[in-house]
Every structure is written in structure tokens, then in C-alpha cells.
Design a protein around this motif. Structure first.
Motif, short mmCIF file in Angstrom:
data_model
loop_
_atom_site.label_atom_id
_atom_site.label_comp_id
_atom_site.label_asym_id
_atom_site.label_seq_id
_atom_site.Cartn_x
_atom_site.Cartn_y
_atom_site.Cartn_z
N SER A 1 -39.00 -21.02 8.68
CA SER A 1 -39.57 -20.11 7.68
C SER A 1 -38.85 -18.76 7.74
O SER A 1 -39.46 -17.72 7.92
N LYS B 1 -38.25 -17.07 2.40
CA LYS B 1 -39.48 -16.49 1.84
C LYS B 1 -39.15 -15.43 0.78
O LYS B 1 -39.85 -15.30 -0.21
N ALA B 2 -38.06 -14.68 1.01
CA ALA B 2 -37.68 -13.63 0.07
C ALA B 2 -37.31 -14.21 -1.29
O ALA B 2 -37.71 -13.68 -2.32
N LEU C 1 -38.27 -17.08 -2.48
CA LEU C 1 -39.46 -17.72 -3.07
C LEU C 1 -40.34 -16.71 -3.80
O LEU C 1 -41.00 -17.05 -4.77
N HIS C 2 -40.35 -15.47 -3.34
CA HIS C 2 -41.19 -14.44 -3.94
C HIS C 2 -40.38 -13.46 -4.79
O HIS C 2 -40.88 -12.39 -5.14
N ASP C 3 -39.13 -13.80 -5.10
CA ASP C 3 -38.25 -13.02 -5.97
C ASP C 3 -38.06 -11.58 -5.49
O ASP C 3 -38.00 -10.65 -6.28
N VAL C 4 -37.97 -11.42 -4.18
CA VAL C 4 -37.82 -10.10 -3.59
C VAL C 4 -36.49 -9.47 -3.99
O VAL C 4 -36.42 -8.27 -4.28
#
Length: 129
Positions: free
Chosen positions: A56, A61-62, A64-67
């Protein structure tokens, strides 16, 4: 005639800055994407029930959340507000990384915003001379 030549030089500098920024960011993001994220052996390992802790990753994660996209839009807005060429170049770079890592919509807006701000700032600096 001199004004036209100056305008072409100014446009050339902006285009060169944007092109170099995009190329460097693309190479880094493509290396990350194809060397780490899309590796089949890592995908199978991370999909298993006993996946290691590092599966992870923050990068996964970045995107996936469009950071990356949202950060590039925020940097483009900051560049316009503060008239910062550094923030504009960062908006282009981070937006390029976001486009390579699956988040095109916000990242594209950030790249375009950063490029427009950079062009506008270059024009203002040229007029002050």
C-alpha cells in the motif's frame, strides 16, 4: 520587427522550459509506472491475502485519490496568484506525473494552467525590460 523577434524568443524560452519539464517528469513517472506499479509479479503478490506492508505504497494511494492532479491545479492557481514561475513549472511537472499515473482530467488542467501562467509571466517580464 524587433518586437516580433523578441516575442518569438520569449515564446521559444517558454516552450523550451515546458518541454524540458514535461520530458523529465514523464521519464520519472513512466519509470515508476512501468518499473513498479504495473509489474505483474508485484500485482500478484499484493493481491494475495498475506500481502506485505509495502504494497500500500503512498504512490499507489496518491493516484487512486488523484492527488497529483489536484496538486497540479492548486500549484497552477498558486502560481497565478503569487506570480511564481517555480510554482508554474511544478504544476506542469506534477500534472505530467499525474497524467502518466492514470489521472488525466485534473492533471491536464494543472499542466495547462501552469503553462499558461508561465507564458503570462514571461510576457510580463519581457514588458518590464
Amino acid at each position: 520587427m524587433q518586437a516580433e523577434t523578441s516575442l518569438l524568443k520569449q515564446a521559444g524560452r517558454v516552450i523550451a522550459t515546458i518541454a524540458v519539464t514535461v520530458m523529465v517528469a514523464y521519464i520519472g513517472a513512466a519509470t515508476l509506472r512501468y518499473g513498479l506499479i504495473e509489474r505483474e509479479d508485484l500485482g500478484l503478490l499484493c493481491d494475495s491475502p498475506a500481502a506485505p506492508w509495502w504494497c500500500s505504497l503512498l504512490i499507489i494511494k496518491a493516484f487512486l485519490h488523484d492527488v497529483f492532479g489536484l496538486t497540479s491545479v492548486a500549484l497552477a492557481a498558486l502560481a497565478a496568484w503569487r506570480r511564481s514561475a517555480v510554482a508554474a513549472v511544478l504544476a506542469v511537472a506534477i500534472g505530467t506525473v499525474g497524467m502518466v499515473l492514470y489521472g488525466f482530467s485534473w492533471s491536464g488542467a494543472g499542466v495547462l494552467g501552469g503553462a499558461l501562467v508561465l507564458a503570462r509571466l514571461q510576457g510580463q517580464w519581457q514588458q518590464q525590460r
